[in-house]
Design a protein around this motif. Structure first.
Motif, mmCIF file in Angstrom:
data_model
loop_
_atom_site.group_PDB
_atom_site.id
_atom_site.type_symbol
_atom_site.label_atom_id
_atom_site.label_comp_id
_atom_site.label_asym_id
_atom_site.label_seq_id
_atom_site.Cartn_x
_atom_site.Cartn_y
_atom_site.Cartn_z
ATOM 1 N N MET A 97 0.865 -1.180 0.000
ATOM 2 C CA MET A 97 0.000 0.000 0.000
ATOM 3 C C MET A 97 0.900 1.228 0.000
ATOM 4 O O MET A 97 1.798 1.351 0.839
ATOM 5 C CB MET A 97 -0.893 -0.006 1.233
ATOM 6 N N SER A 99 2.346 4.839 0.579
ATOM 7 C CA SER A 99 2.244 5.849 1.622
ATOM 8 C C SER A 99 3.320 6.885 1.345
ATOM 9 O O SER A 99 4.489 6.694 1.658
ATOM 10 C CB SER A 99 2.441 5.213 2.999
ATOM 11 N N SER A 102 6.961 5.959 -0.013
ATOM 12 C CA SER A 102 7.296 4.561 0.259
ATOM 13 C C SER A 102 6.007 3.751 0.326
ATOM 14 O O SER A 102 4.950 4.203 -0.098
ATOM 15 C CB SER A 102 8.097 4.452 1.556
ATOM 16 N N SER A 103 6.125 2.541 0.828
ATOM 17 C CA SER A 103 4.947 1.676 0.892
ATOM 18 C C SER A 103 5.052 0.770 2.106
ATOM 19 O O SER A 103 6.116 0.626 2.699
ATOM 20 C CB SER A 103 4.824 0.843 -0.382
ATOM 21 N N TYR A 104 3.952 0.193 2.470
ATOM 22 C CA TYR A 104 3.928 -0.743 3.590
ATOM 23 C C TYR A 104 2.959 -1.857 3.261
ATOM 24 O O TYR A 104 2.203 -1.777 2.302
ATOM 25 C CB TYR A 104 3.506 -0.039 4.889
ATOM 26 N N TYR B 32 6.576 2.093 10.096
ATOM 27 C CA TYR B 32 5.151 1.840 10.044
ATOM 28 C C TYR B 32 4.826 1.010 11.298
ATOM 29 O O TYR B 32 5.538 0.079 11.623
ATOM 30 C CB TYR B 32 4.766 1.024 8.805
ATOM 31 N N PHE B 34 1.764 -0.997 13.790
ATOM 32 C CA PHE B 34 0.464 -1.654 13.743
ATOM 33 C C PHE B 34 0.101 -2.197 15.127
ATOM 34 O O PHE B 34 0.968 -2.530 15.921
ATOM 35 C CB PHE B 34 0.489 -2.844 12.773
ATOM 36 N N THR B 51 0.833 5.238 9.578
ATOM 37 C CA THR B 51 1.622 5.309 8.344
ATOM 38 C C THR B 51 2.125 6.718 8.102
ATOM 39 O O THR B 51 2.462 7.083 6.986
ATOM 40 C CB THR B 51 0.787 4.853 7.136
ATOM 41 N N SER B 52 2.139 7.542 9.153
ATOM 42 C CA SER B 52 2.673 8.904 9.191
ATOM 43 C C SER B 52 1.685 9.973 8.755
ATOM 44 O O SER B 52 2.027 11.135 8.734
ATOM 45 C CB SER B 52 3.963 9.036 8.369
ATOM 46 N N SER B 94 7.027 -2.414 10.832
ATOM 47 C CA SER B 94 7.643 -2.841 9.581
ATOM 48 C C SER B 94 8.491 -1.699 9.036
ATOM 49 O O SER B 94 8.233 -0.536 9.284
ATOM 50 C CB SER B 94 6.620 -3.314 8.555
ATOM 51 N N ARG B 96 10.208 0.616 6.411
ATOM 52 C CA ARG B 96 9.998 1.200 5.096
ATOM 53 C C ARG B 96 11.114 0.839 4.142
ATOM 54 O O ARG B 96 10.905 0.697 2.957
ATOM 55 C CB ARG B 96 9.937 2.723 5.196
ATOM 56 N N GLY B 99 10.603 -2.102 1.901
ATOM 57 C CA GLY B 99 9.321 -2.151 1.213
ATOM 58 C C GLY B 99 8.187 -2.452 2.163
ATOM 59 O O GLY B 99 7.046 -2.576 1.772
ATOM 60 N N GLY B 100 8.523 -2.598 3.433
ATOM 61 C CA GLY B 100 7.491 -2.743 4.454
ATOM 62 C C GLY B 100 6.879 -4.109 4.553
ATOM 63 O O GLY B 100 5.919 -4.306 5.283
ATOM 64 N N PHE B 101 7.414 -5.114 3.832
ATOM 65 C CA PHE B 101 6.719 -6.384 3.887
ATOM 66 C C PHE B 101 7.255 -7.302 4.963
ATOM 67 O O PHE B 101 6.734 -8.383 5.168
ATOM 68 C CB PHE B 101 6.718 -7.081 2.530
#
Lengths: 118, 115
Positions: A97, A99, A102-104, B32, B34, B51-52, B94, B96, B99-101
């Motif tokens: 997704m 943001s 960047s993405s998360y 990020y 959660f 997510t800021s 996670s 950044r 890629g945050g995965f």
């Protein structure tokens, strides 16, 4: 949509046996992950995949194999089960997704497989 | 390396009381963050995420969390506990940069709600 499904829900193995935990998702997510959950330790990443044909190791990969031949499926194989692998296993899928610059990823979890190794 | 620390493996509150679950993070880049909830014999589901976009984040079931960079914290609160809030709660971070995965989870806090 069924979301993320896992089979079986419960499994008992003897030391040295092998088995495959199944995971499937119908959300067309590119990312999939396997975690194990142990009391007081949260969830620990075993293996993950960023797309069909691409997998990588997580925090605790030893004793486990994965493959990702399709977007939908991400099976976890225990090669020779050990009592230390007694745990609850969760499969998750996610997608990127955006943001800002960047993405998360937001994870969607399956219901889990409770594995006991005797 | 990123990490999260949840203070208190068990928290007990009375029904109607304030719920406060603590989470501190460690990350070399803006993270990020959660909060997930796990009800008995179920998988995890997302409560809320940072997510800021805004430092105060509202989630489902009346929960909210505030990102405080100066304190490296992301505590979860709910003004009035309900019996149905009894569950285990996980804070996660996670990176950044990747890629945050890759999501790193805390050890979890089990919330008990007394009638």
């Amino acid at each position: 949509n069924a979301g993320v499904t896992q089979t079986p829900k419960f499994q008992v193995l003897k030391t040295g046996q092998s088995m495959t935990l199944q995971c499937a998702q119908d959300m067309n997510h590119e990312y999939m992950s396997w975690y194990r959950q142990d009391p007081g330790m949260g969830l620990r990443l075993i293996h993950y995949s960023v797309g069909a044909g691409i997998t990588d190791q997580g925090e605790v990969p030893n004793g486990y194999n994965v493959s990702r031949s399709t977007t939908e499926d991400f099976p976890l194989r225990l090669l020779s089960a050990a009592p230390s692998q007694t745990s609850v296993y969760f499969c998750a899928s996610s997608y990127s997704m955006a943001s800002g610059l960047s993405s998360y990823n937001e994870q969607f979890f399956g219901p889990g497989t409770r594995l006991t190794v005797l | 390396a990123q990490s999260v620390t949840q203070l208190g493996s068990h928290v007990s509150v009375s029904e109607g009381a304030l719920v406060l679950l603590r989470c501190n993070y460690s990350s070399s880049v803006p993270p990020y963050l959660f909060w997930y909830v796990q009800y008995p014999n179920q998988g995890l589901q997302l409560l809320l995420k940072y997510t800021s976009a805004a430092t105060l984040v509202k989630g489902i079931n009346g929960f909210e969390a505030e990102f405080k960079k100066s304190e490296t914290s992301f505590h979860l609160t709910k003004p009035s506990a309900h019996m149905s809030d009894a569950a285990e709660y996980f804070c996660a971070v996670s990176d950044r940069g990747t890629g945050g995965f890759k999501t790193i989870f805390g050890a979890g806090t089990r919330l008990f709600v007394k009638a």
